[in-house]
Design an enzyme around this catalytic site. Structure first.
Site, short mmCIF file in Angstrom:
data_model
loop_
_atom_site.label_atom_id
_atom_site.label_comp_id
_atom_site.label_asym_id
_atom_site.label_seq_id
_atom_site.Cartn_x
_atom_site.Cartn_y
_atom_site.Cartn_z
N GLY A 50 -30.60 1.99 -32.22
CA GLY A 50 -29.41 2.65 -31.72
C GLY A 50 -29.43 4.16 -31.91
O GLY A 50 -30.44 4.76 -32.28
N ASP A 60 -39.08 -8.40 -26.26
CA ASP A 60 -38.66 -7.63 -27.44
C ASP A 60 -37.64 -8.44 -28.23
O ASP A 60 -36.67 -8.96 -27.65
CB ASP A 60 -38.05 -6.31 -26.92
CG ASP A 60 -37.81 -5.31 -28.02
OD1 ASP A 60 -38.58 -5.29 -29.00
OD2 ASP A 60 -36.85 -4.51 -27.89
N HIS A 119 -40.16 0.11 -34.72
CA HIS A 119 -38.94 -0.07 -33.92
C HIS A 119 -37.96 1.06 -34.25
O HIS A 119 -38.14 1.78 -35.21
CB HIS A 119 -38.29 -1.42 -34.26
CG HIS A 119 -38.98 -2.57 -33.64
ND1 HIS A 119 -38.42 -3.30 -32.60
CD2 HIS A 119 -40.20 -3.13 -33.87
CE1 HIS A 119 -39.27 -4.25 -32.25
NE2 HIS A 119 -40.36 -4.18 -33.00
N THR A 140 -38.93 2.37 -27.77
CA THR A 140 -37.88 3.30 -27.36
C THR A 140 -36.96 2.62 -26.35
O THR A 140 -37.44 2.11 -25.33
CB THR A 140 -38.50 4.55 -26.69
OG1 THR A 140 -39.37 5.20 -27.61
CG2 THR A 140 -37.42 5.52 -26.23
N ASP A 141 -35.69 2.63 -26.66
CA ASP A 141 -34.68 2.13 -25.73
C ASP A 141 -33.53 3.13 -25.63
O ASP A 141 -33.17 3.59 -24.54
CB ASP A 141 -34.18 0.76 -26.21
CG ASP A 141 -33.26 0.10 -25.19
OD1 ASP A 141 -32.98 0.71 -24.14
OD2 ASP A 141 -32.81 -1.03 -25.43
N THR A 142 -32.99 3.50 -26.78
CA THR A 142 -31.82 4.37 -26.81
C THR A 142 -32.02 5.67 -26.01
O THR A 142 -31.12 6.09 -25.26
CB THR A 142 -31.47 4.70 -28.28
OG1 THR A 142 -31.16 3.47 -28.94
CG2 THR A 142 -30.29 5.65 -28.39
N ALA A 173 -37.30 3.87 -32.79
CA ALA A 173 -38.02 5.15 -32.88
C ALA A 173 -37.47 6.25 -31.97
O ALA A 173 -38.05 7.34 -31.89
CB ALA A 173 -39.49 4.91 -32.56
N GLU A 203 -42.15 -9.62 -37.28
CA GLU A 203 -41.52 -8.54 -38.05
C GLU A 203 -41.30 -8.96 -39.49
O GLU A 203 -40.87 -10.08 -39.75
CB GLU A 203 -40.18 -8.14 -37.41
CG GLU A 203 -39.44 -7.05 -38.20
CD GLU A 203 -38.30 -6.39 -37.42
OE1 GLU A 203 -38.41 -6.28 -36.19
OE2 GLU A 203 -37.33 -5.98 -38.06
O1 G3H Z 1 -34.33 -3.07 -30.21
C1 G3H Z 1 -33.46 -3.43 -29.46
C2 G3H Z 1 -33.40 -3.03 -28.06
O2 G3H Z 1 -32.87 -1.75 -27.93
C3 G3H Z 1 -32.69 -4.06 -27.27
O3 G3H Z 1 -31.32 -3.88 -27.14
O4 G3H Z 1 -30.50 -6.24 -27.05
O5 G3H Z 1 -29.11 -4.33 -26.22
O6 G3H Z 1 -31.09 -5.06 -24.94
P1 G3H Z 1 -30.45 -4.95 -26.28
P1 13P Z 2 -34.21 2.68 -30.34
O1 13P Z 2 -32.83 2.12 -30.44
O2 13P Z 2 -34.46 3.70 -31.41
O3 13P Z 2 -34.56 3.17 -29.01
O4 13P Z 2 -35.21 1.45 -30.68
C1 13P Z 2 -35.53 0.52 -29.69
C2 13P Z 2 -36.27 -0.65 -30.21
O5 13P Z 2 -36.68 -0.74 -31.34
C3 13P Z 2 -36.51 -1.76 -29.27
O6 13P Z 2 -37.12 -2.83 -29.88
ZN ZN Z 3 -36.49 -3.05 -31.93
#
Ligand code: G3H
Ligand code: 13P
Ligand code: ZN
Length: 311
Positions: free
Chosen positions: A180, A81, A209, A253-255, A211, A133
């Site tokens: 975020g 990612d 992204h 999805t990460d947040t 999302a 992107e």
């Molecule tokens: O889109 C970004 C991801 O949430 C990655 O976050 O660089 O803190 O692992 P990170």
């Molecule tokens: P969120 O911060 O909305 O979860 O997005 C994560 C993301 O785009 C990772 O590439």
């Molecule tokens: Zn992202």
């Protein structure tokens, strides 16, 4: 099974559903993602950012995901990612990633194209697919820092030219989301009009992204046990469903996982002040993250899209 992301995304695009790409940096997050997908018979993408790779070590993290992916009954892709350089792309390919993202969206169109083409040439020779992107998302998340007023919606004609000339396999676009927990100042809004225009002329899987839903339910669970997260808003389910309807195939999805993790750890520790077994502390967090992944798979429409449903 470990698969190339192209097979997952081509089916999603054709079947008009979204596949979740969930970020991991450890064992429990990976288990939560893969277990949820297995339970719902859904294809899934496990993503690792550069920061996650730095944290866990590329060999550890890739082997962890690959081992679990190979044993899984559903298709799983391992994805880099927001790769920012050719070097990290090469490193991930060396460690058997099935796809990589080269994120040069902060550069000029010309430079973004140049770097993406270089990555595509290298990756395709090795059977690895590439997400690029175009446009810029606002938000702050470790290595990815774009101020709100620097965010740029994707221009459909630029997207078409970029997709065609770069030879990438999937394209991340900017239609109003940001990374975020703090995404919208007022009412959440996505530029579905721009998405529709892009989808008409860019014939490849499109990626959303930033999302995460950042649901009040989860924020409240964190705060109930001593957290102090602001009551912010993410992308509501109906907007995600609209984005999927108009051709978003991969949804990141990460947040939401981070918030669920925090809710689990806080709840366990507050309810068990005498507890100190890491498996119990993180175990509850894992269950909660799995719940989030299951919820999102249902929203994206990829439930039962892995294999024909069991009789
Ligand atoms: O889109 C970004 C991801 O949430 C990655 O976050 O660089 O803190 O692992 P990170
Ligand atoms: P969120 O911060 O909305 O979860 O997005 C994560 C993301 O785009 C990772 O590439
Ligand atoms: Zn992202």
């Amino acid at each position: 099974m470990l698969v190339n992301i192209n097979s997952i995304l081509a089916k999603a695009r054709q079947g008009r559903y979204g596949v979740g790409a969930f970020n991991t940096s450890n064992l429990e997050i990976t288990q939560a993602i893969i277990q949820a997908a297995e339970l719902l018979n859904a294809p899934v993408i496990v993503a690792t950012s550069e920061k996650a790779i730095q944290y866990a070590g590329i060999e550890n993290l890739s082997q962890l995901v690959i081992t679990m992916a190979k044993k899984a009954k559903i298709p799983v892709a391992l994805h880099l990612d927001h790769g920012k350089s050719f070097d990290i792309v090469k490193e991930c390919i060396k460690h058997n990633y099935t796809s990589v993202m080269i994120d040069a969206s902060h550069l000029s169109f010309k430079e973004n194209l140049r770097l993406t083409k270089q990555v595509v040439k290298y990756a395709h020779k090795r059977g690895v697919s590439v997400e690029a992107e175009i446009g810029r998302l606002a938000g702050i998340e470790d290595d990815i820092k774009v101020k709100k007023d620097e965010a740029i919606y994707t221009d459909p004609d630029e997207a078409k030219r970029f997709a065609h000339e770069s030879g990438c396999d999937a394209l991340a676009i900017a239609i109003g989301t940001s990374h975020g927990a703090y995404k919208f100042k007022g009412k959440p809004k996505l530029r579905i009009d721009i998405l529709k225009e892009i989808a008409e002329i860019v014939k490849m899987p499109l990626v959303l992204h930033g999302a995460s839903g950042v649901k009040i339910k989860w924020i409240s669970r964190v705060n109930k046990f001593g957290g102090q997260l602001a009551h912010t808003r993410g992308v509501p389910d109906n907007l995600i469903k609209q984005a999927v309807k108009y051709s978003i195939s991969k949804i990141n999805t990460d947040t939401d996982l981070r918030i669920a993790f925090t809710a689990g750890v806080r709840e366990y520790l507050i309810k068990n002040p005498e507890g100190f077994d890491p498996r119990k502390i993180i175990g509850l967090a894992r269950d909660m993250m799995q719940q989030v992944v299951e919820d999102r798979i249902k929203i994206f429409g990829s439930k039962n899209k892995a294999l024909p449903p069991l009789p």
